[in-house]
Design a protein around this motif. Sequence first.
Motif, mmCIF file in Angstrom:
data_model
loop_
_atom_site.group_PDB
_atom_site.id
_atom_site.type_symbol
_atom_site.label_atom_id
_atom_site.label_comp_id
_atom_site.label_asym_id
_atom_site.label_seq_id
_atom_site.Cartn_x
_atom_site.Cartn_y
_atom_site.Cartn_z
ATOM 1 N N ASP A 265 0.845 -1.191 0.000
ATOM 2 C CA ASP A 265 0.000 0.000 0.000
ATOM 3 C C ASP A 265 0.882 1.243 0.000
ATOM 4 N N TYR A 266 2.179 1.061 -0.319
ATOM 5 C CA TYR A 266 3.207 2.101 -0.355
ATOM 6 C C TYR A 266 3.530 2.644 1.035
ATOM 7 N N LEU A 267 2.970 2.000 2.064
ATOM 8 C CA LEU A 267 3.381 2.254 3.443
ATOM 9 C C LEU A 267 4.113 1.053 4.016
ATOM 10 N N ALA A 268 3.695 -0.126 3.608
ATOM 11 C CA ALA A 268 4.312 -1.378 4.045
ATOM 12 C C ALA A 268 4.313 -2.347 2.866
ATOM 13 N N LEU A 269 5.043 -3.438 3.039
ATOM 14 C CA LEU A 269 5.169 -4.448 1.980
ATOM 15 C C LEU A 269 4.983 -5.821 2.590
ATOM 16 N N TRP A 270 4.152 -6.636 1.935
ATOM 17 C CA TRP A 270 3.951 -8.019 2.360
ATOM 18 C C TRP A 270 4.412 -8.935 1.229
ATOM 19 N N PHE A 271 4.953 -10.092 1.584
ATOM 20 C CA PHE A 271 5.532 -10.945 0.552
ATOM 21 C C PHE A 271 5.395 -12.417 0.934
ATOM 22 N N VAL A 272 5.518 -13.264 -0.109
ATOM 23 C CA VAL A 272 5.654 -14.712 0.080
ATOM 24 C C VAL A 272 6.355 -15.256 -1.159
ATOM 25 N N HIS A 273 7.266 -16.201 -0.949
ATOM 26 C CA HIS A 273 8.002 -16.835 -2.042
ATOM 27 C C HIS A 273 7.736 -18.335 -2.021
ATOM 28 N N PHE A 274 7.620 -18.942 -3.204
ATOM 29 C CA PHE A 274 7.375 -20.374 -3.323
ATOM 30 C C PHE A 274 8.329 -21.000 -4.322
ATOM 31 N N ALA A 275 8.737 -22.233 -4.035
ATOM 32 C CA ALA A 275 9.313 -23.064 -5.078
ATOM 33 C C ALA A 275 8.154 -23.579 -5.934
ATOM 34 N N GLU A 276 8.444 -24.053 -7.132
ATOM 35 C CA GLU A 276 7.376 -24.469 -8.059
ATOM 36 C C GLU A 276 6.490 -25.553 -7.454
ATOM 37 N N LEU B 211 -11.284 -30.318 -6.583
ATOM 38 C CA LEU B 211 -10.988 -30.353 -8.007
ATOM 39 C C LEU B 211 -9.894 -31.364 -8.298
ATOM 40 N N GLU B 212 -10.021 -32.036 -9.439
ATOM 41 C CA GLU B 212 -8.993 -32.964 -9.903
ATOM 42 C C GLU B 212 -8.406 -32.406 -11.203
ATOM 43 N N ILE B 213 -7.264 -31.753 -11.089
ATOM 44 C CA ILE B 213 -6.612 -31.127 -12.236
ATOM 45 C C ILE B 213 -5.146 -31.535 -12.220
ATOM 46 N N ASP B 214 -4.587 -31.807 -13.392
ATOM 47 C CA ASP B 214 -3.175 -32.187 -13.444
ATOM 48 C C ASP B 214 -2.306 -31.004 -13.047
ATOM 49 N N ASP B 215 -1.089 -31.294 -12.596
ATOM 50 C CA ASP B 215 -0.214 -30.280 -12.023
ATOM 51 C C ASP B 215 0.134 -29.165 -13.010
ATOM 52 N N MET B 216 0.398 -29.499 -14.261
ATOM 53 C CA MET B 216 0.780 -28.485 -15.241
ATOM 54 C C MET B 216 -0.349 -27.489 -15.477
ATOM 55 N N THR B 217 -1.575 -28.008 -15.626
ATOM 56 C CA THR B 217 -2.726 -27.123 -15.831
ATOM 57 C C THR B 217 -2.974 -26.280 -14.602
ATOM 58 N N LEU B 218 -2.862 -26.903 -13.429
ATOM 59 C CA LEU B 218 -3.089 -26.176 -12.184
ATOM 60 C C LEU B 218 -2.078 -25.037 -12.033
ATOM 61 N N LYS B 219 -0.819 -25.307 -12.345
ATOM 62 C CA LYS B 219 0.222 -24.279 -12.229
ATOM 63 C C LYS B 219 -0.036 -23.130 -13.195
ATOM 64 N N SER B 220 -0.374 -23.434 -14.451
ATOM 65 C CA SER B 220 -0.601 -22.379 -15.444
ATOM 66 C C SER B 220 -1.805 -21.511 -15.077
ATOM 67 N N LYS B 221 -2.847 -22.120 -14.519
ATOM 68 C CA LYS B 221 -4.018 -21.349 -14.107
ATOM 69 C C LYS B 221 -3.686 -20.467 -12.909
#
Length: 271
Positions: free
Chosen positions: A27-38, A52-62
């Motif tokens: 909000d230009y007053l503070a910064l929140w973050f999170v980092h993930f491995a794939e 939901l049953e979705i394959d990993d590649m489709t789930l990642k792209s969505k």
Amino acid sequence: MWKHFPNYCSLFISFIQNYNYEIYITDYLALWFVHFAENDFVNLLKASNTTLEIDDMTLKSKGIEMLSNPDKLKRANVKIDSTTMQVSMSMLFGYSLKLNLTLTEGSKEMFFQIVTQPLLKLVQDLKSSESELRHLLKKKDLEIEEYKSEGAQVARHFKTSKFNEEQHMNQFKAYSECFGLSDIPLTILERSIDLPENIIVKKELVSMKTEPSLSLIKTEQVPTMAEPGNPPVFENRTVQATVSVKREHVKVEPKLESNDPRKRSRARLNL
């Protein structure tokens, strides 16, 4: 690139895909973050969409599409509690895909590196562009005056007044009021900050740690010398032992209740 976060006029989100998946909200007053491995990003999407049953590649792209196009989100809710931010969002893909995030407030060093420094570079870039354009305008005015002195005529519908640099600078003076006539120092624009590694790695991704050795004190019975023919006599003695303790963080994946068909639905995808 910062993009406006829907339903919250003061929040902006940035999604960066490098070696990790980096998500920032400010909000230009503070910064929140999170980092993930794939893999952890995919697991989070699975945990947010247990029906939901979705394959990993489709789930990642969505999931990437959701974070890259926040203006297309169907729903977005934010809750700030102390130093953490809870975010819940969803987008329609013929079905509703959800993503639940927990972001941590970053340090002042991270705020400078992610927010302040890029904005200062932007200001300096615009200032350099404006200075070059002013120089070109003055040069064009001199060329026009030379043409006129040689008897050339300028078409009426192309005629413009001479560029007044003093008037221009008096009208747009926010930069000069802040930085004077000098450029923003390169020591600030090129400053590099090494963030602590524990800031960069998501808490859930921490592997095994070795803790310092611990001193344990216990009491045990030790036999003492006895007279010949008499049974041994035991007395209590305090013994100090040093042991090395290892602590392992175990990540528990959410279980899908596949035995109940009412709680399972298959996403129909147009491949």
